[in-house]
Design a protein around this motif. Structure first.
Motif, mmCIF file in Angstrom:
data_model
loop_
_atom_site.group_PDB
_atom_site.id
_atom_site.type_symbol
_atom_site.label_atom_id
_atom_site.label_comp_id
_atom_site.label_asym_id
_atom_site.label_seq_id
_atom_site.Cartn_x
_atom_site.Cartn_y
_atom_site.Cartn_z
ATOM 1 N N LEU A 6 0.832 -1.207 0.000
ATOM 2 C CA LEU A 6 0.000 0.000 0.000
ATOM 3 C C LEU A 6 0.863 1.252 0.000
ATOM 4 C CD1 LEU A 6 -2.759 1.423 0.288
ATOM 5 C CD2 LEU A 6 -2.495 1.171 2.773
ATOM 6 N N GLN A 7 1.880 1.262 0.834
ATOM 7 C CA GLN A 7 2.764 2.432 0.910
ATOM 8 C C GLN A 7 3.468 2.677 -0.417
ATOM 9 O OE1 GLN A 7 6.027 2.057 3.672
ATOM 10 N NE2 GLN A 7 6.352 4.270 3.792
ATOM 11 N N ARG A 8 3.920 1.601 -1.052
ATOM 12 C CA ARG A 8 4.653 1.752 -2.310
ATOM 13 C C ARG A 8 3.749 2.284 -3.418
ATOM 14 N NH1 ARG A 8 8.531 -2.826 -5.198
ATOM 15 N NH2 ARG A 8 9.337 -1.454 -6.842
ATOM 16 N N ILE A 9 2.523 1.758 -3.498
ATOM 17 C CA ILE A 9 1.598 2.230 -4.536
ATOM 18 C C ILE A 9 1.226 3.684 -4.289
ATOM 19 C CG2 ILE A 9 -0.689 1.944 -5.572
ATOM 20 C CD1 ILE A 9 -0.461 -1.050 -4.975
ATOM 21 N N ASN A 10 0.938 4.027 -3.028
ATOM 22 C CA ASN A 10 0.587 5.422 -2.715
ATOM 23 C C ASN A 10 1.743 6.372 -2.999
ATOM 24 O OD1 ASN A 10 -2.142 5.617 -1.886
ATOM 25 N ND2 ASN A 10 -1.663 4.620 0.042
ATOM 26 N N GLN A 11 2.957 5.943 -2.718
ATOM 27 C CA GLN A 11 4.122 6.766 -3.015
ATOM 28 C C GLN A 11 4.235 7.012 -4.511
ATOM 29 O OE1 GLN A 11 8.088 5.042 -2.327
ATOM 30 N NE2 GLN A 11 8.688 6.955 -1.356
ATOM 31 N N MET A 12 4.000 5.972 -5.296
ATOM 32 C CA MET A 12 4.031 6.123 -6.748
ATOM 33 C C MET A 12 2.972 7.125 -7.205
ATOM 34 S SD MET A 12 2.130 5.184 -9.654
ATOM 35 C CE MET A 12 1.168 3.781 -9.118
ATOM 36 N N LEU A 13 1.746 6.980 -6.689
ATOM 37 C CA LEU A 13 0.662 7.874 -7.091
ATOM 38 C C LEU A 13 0.943 9.316 -6.677
ATOM 39 C CD1 LEU A 13 -2.357 5.573 -6.139
ATOM 40 C CD2 LEU A 13 -1.566 6.110 -8.452
ATOM 41 N N ASP A 14 1.554 9.498 -5.516
ATOM 42 C CA ASP A 14 1.864 10.853 -5.038
ATOM 43 C C ASP A 14 2.924 11.541 -5.886
ATOM 44 O OD1 ASP A 14 0.063 10.584 -2.978
ATOM 45 O OD2 ASP A 14 1.571 10.087 -1.455
ATOM 46 N N ASN A 15 3.742 10.764 -6.572
ATOM 47 C CA ASN A 15 4.852 11.347 -7.333
ATOM 48 C C ASN A 15 4.595 11.415 -8.838
ATOM 49 O OD1 ASN A 15 6.933 12.005 -5.354
ATOM 50 N ND2 ASN A 15 6.952 9.822 -4.915
ATOM 51 N N ARG A 16 3.443 10.950 -9.288
ATOM 52 C CA ARG A 16 3.151 11.020 -10.714
ATOM 53 C C ARG A 16 3.005 12.471 -11.172
ATOM 54 N NH1 ARG A 16 5.313 6.629 -11.892
ATOM 55 N NH2 ARG A 16 4.164 4.969 -12.923
ATOM 56 N N GLN A 17 3.507 12.725 -12.397
ATOM 57 C CA GLN A 17 3.500 14.067 -12.985
ATOM 58 C C GLN A 17 2.614 14.065 -14.237
ATOM 59 O OE1 GLN A 17 5.803 16.684 -11.486
ATOM 60 N NE2 GLN A 17 5.403 15.112 -9.955
ATOM 61 N N PRO A 18 1.307 14.239 -14.081
ATOM 62 C CA PRO A 18 0.415 14.154 -15.242
ATOM 63 C C PRO A 18 0.616 15.263 -16.267
ATOM 64 C CG PRO A 18 -0.777 14.864 -13.287
ATOM 65 C CD PRO A 18 0.574 14.434 -12.825
ATOM 66 N N ASP A 19 1.324 16.338 -15.895
ATOM 67 C CA ASP A 19 1.566 17.425 -16.850
ATOM 68 C C ASP A 19 2.948 17.320 -17.499
ATOM 69 O OD1 ASP A 19 3.012 18.022 -14.585
ATOM 70 O OD2 ASP A 19 2.586 20.178 -14.651
ATOM 71 N N LEU A 20 3.547 16.127 -17.423
ATOM 72 C CA LEU A 20 4.815 15.862 -18.103
ATOM 73 C C LEU A 20 4.662 14.556 -18.873
ATOM 74 C CD1 LEU A 20 7.890 16.469 -18.555
ATOM 75 C CD2 LEU A 20 8.320 15.081 -16.507
ATOM 76 N N THR A 21 5.000 14.577 -20.162
ATOM 77 C CA THR A 21 4.848 13.366 -20.967
ATOM 78 C C THR A 21 5.931 13.281 -22.016
ATOM 79 O OG1 THR A 21 3.242 12.003 -22.180
ATOM 80 C CG2 THR A 21 3.310 14.346 -22.730
ATOM 81 N N VAL A 22 6.038 12.114 -22.621
ATOM 82 C CA VAL A 22 6.962 11.873 -23.728
ATOM 83 C C VAL A 22 6.148 11.390 -24.914
ATOM 84 C CG1 VAL A 22 8.833 10.389 -24.573
ATOM 85 C CG2 VAL A 22 8.954 11.364 -22.280
ATOM 86 N N CYS A 23 6.494 11.860 -26.094
ATOM 87 C CA CYS A 23 5.844 11.411 -27.322
ATOM 88 C C CYS A 23 6.901 10.856 -28.272
ATOM 89 C CB CYS A 23 5.093 12.569 -27.988
ATOM 90 S SG CYS A 23 4.263 12.105 -29.524
ATOM 91 N N LEU A 24 6.742 9.609 -28.673
ATOM 92 C CA LEU A 24 7.658 8.964 -29.613
ATOM 93 C C LEU A 24 7.056 9.055 -31.003
ATOM 94 C CD1 LEU A 24 8.608 5.852 -27.457
ATOM 95 C CD2 LEU A 24 9.887 7.986 -27.753
ATOM 96 N N ASP A 25 7.745 9.778 -31.872
ATOM 97 C CA ASP A 25 7.235 10.075 -33.211
ATOM 98 C C ASP A 25 7.792 9.059 -34.207
ATOM 99 O OD1 ASP A 25 6.029 11.358 -35.333
ATOM 100 O OD2 ASP A 25 7.497 12.988 -35.430
ATOM 101 N N LYS A 26 6.986 8.038 -34.505
ATOM 102 C CA LYS A 26 7.345 6.988 -35.476
ATOM 103 C C LYS A 26 8.607 6.219 -35.061
ATOM 104 C CE LYS A 26 5.174 9.591 -39.239
ATOM 105 N NZ LYS A 26 5.348 10.261 -40.543
ATOM 106 N N VAL A 27 8.696 5.935 -33.791
ATOM 107 C CA VAL A 27 9.749 5.050 -33.287
ATOM 108 C C VAL A 27 9.208 3.633 -33.396
ATOM 109 C CG1 VAL A 27 11.134 4.408 -31.286
ATOM 110 C CG2 VAL A 27 10.643 6.819 -31.746
ATOM 111 N N HIS A 28 9.850 2.808 -34.218
ATOM 112 C CA HIS A 28 9.266 1.515 -34.558
ATOM 113 C C HIS A 28 9.770 0.346 -33.722
ATOM 114 C CE1 HIS A 28 8.719 3.934 -38.281
ATOM 115 N NE2 HIS A 28 7.542 3.329 -38.285
ATOM 116 N N LYS A 29 10.958 0.447 -33.157
ATOM 117 C CA LYS A 29 11.518 -0.690 -32.442
ATOM 118 C C LYS A 29 10.870 -0.813 -31.063
ATOM 119 C CE LYS A 29 15.974 -0.545 -34.833
ATOM 120 N NZ LYS A 29 17.452 -0.407 -34.687
ATOM 121 N N THR A 30 10.227 -1.959 -30.840
ATOM 122 C CA THR A 30 9.488 -2.140 -29.596
ATOM 123 C C THR A 30 10.398 -2.137 -28.373
ATOM 124 O OG1 THR A 30 9.559 -4.551 -29.914
ATOM 125 C CG2 THR A 30 7.610 -3.390 -30.704
ATOM 126 N N ASN A 31 11.656 -2.586 -28.537
ATOM 127 C CA ASN A 31 12.549 -2.567 -27.379
ATOM 128 C C ASN A 31 12.880 -1.135 -26.958
ATOM 129 O OD1 ASN A 31 14.046 -2.393 -29.828
ATOM 130 N ND2 ASN A 31 15.931 -2.759 -28.697
#
Length: 233
Positions: A6-31
């Motif tokens: 419970l503590q670990r999941i809550n810590q993760m949720l408390d630190n999420r940054q919904p206003d920061l993201t990454v966009c991969l533009d036509k990156v094809h390699k799944t790895n």
């Protein structure tokens, strides 16, 4: 759910940054995609975007090491679709590109709502992505090689964003919708019950501050009832 879980999941949720993201533009390699998702989870990114017009995206679970359970990947057929989402969230679009107007990636203020856009190693980002860019950036290189693996470049930029946001005390403050947090607490804290809910069509219950299920007798009765889709013995 154990107190530690419970503590670990809550810590993760408390630190999420919904206003920061990454966009991969036509990156094809799944790895590469999986490696970016893994880093995104590590620095607190809530979701990533992928522009992939032709190929159905698959993420390797081994490479992502389970990170895809925590970081949602949103697929787009055209960059304009991603750009529209960024605009609605009032995000600045930061595009990696070798051009005269590109600045050192560390000069950008990542404490602002930001979408970091990276392309594949061969072609770079698309002209459409560049057209939507608020800033073009480059990663300084003094060797013979002119480009980094996209997952490495993404990691450098994400960790710079994390550094700036930590200095600005933007971590440790829950910013996610409570309904999403409740869903994650149930699915990841009580996975067997969550699977049964999906199989039987039972709504998810609430989770209390101690990580326990809050449900009435009717819910428990439906949970204990025989599975209608189960094969007879």
């Amino acid at each position: 759910m154990s107190p530690e879980r419970l503590q670990r999941i809550n810590q993760m949720l408390d630190n999420r940054q919904p206003d920061l993201t990454v966009c991969l533009d036509k990156v094809h390699k799944t790895n590469n995609i999986a490696a970016v998702i893994r880093t995104a989870d590590a620095i607190g990114i809530h979701q990533v975007h992928a522009v992939w017009p032709d190929i159905e995206m698959r993420v390797s679970g081994n490479t992502a090491s389970g990170s895809q359970q925590w970081v949602k990947t949103i697929k787009h057929y055209h960059f304009s679709e991603a750009a529209e989402q960024f605009k609605r969230q009032e995000m600045q679009v930061v595009v990696t590109n070798f051009s005269e107007s590109a600045v050192d990636f560390r000069e950008i203020d990542y404490t602002k709502p930001t979408a970091i856009v990276l392309g594949n190693e061969r072609d770079g980002v698309s002209a459409e992505a560049i057209a939507h860019a608020d800033h073009q950036v480059k990663i300084p290189m003094i060797g013979m090689v002119q480009s980094l693996n996209v997952s490495v470049a993404a990691a450098l930029m994400m960790y710079e964003a994390q550094r700036q946001r930590q200095l600005a005390n933007l971590y440790g403050q829950r910013k996610l919708d409570e309904a999403y947090c409740q869903t994650k607490l149930f699915e990841q804290g009580h996975p067997i019950y969550a699977k049964a809910c999906r199989r039987k069509g039972i709504p998810y219950p609430a989770i209390d501050p101690l990580g326990q299920i809050v449900a009435d007798a009717c819910w428990w009765e439906r949970m204990r009832a025989p599975d209608p889709d189960a094969e007879p013995e």
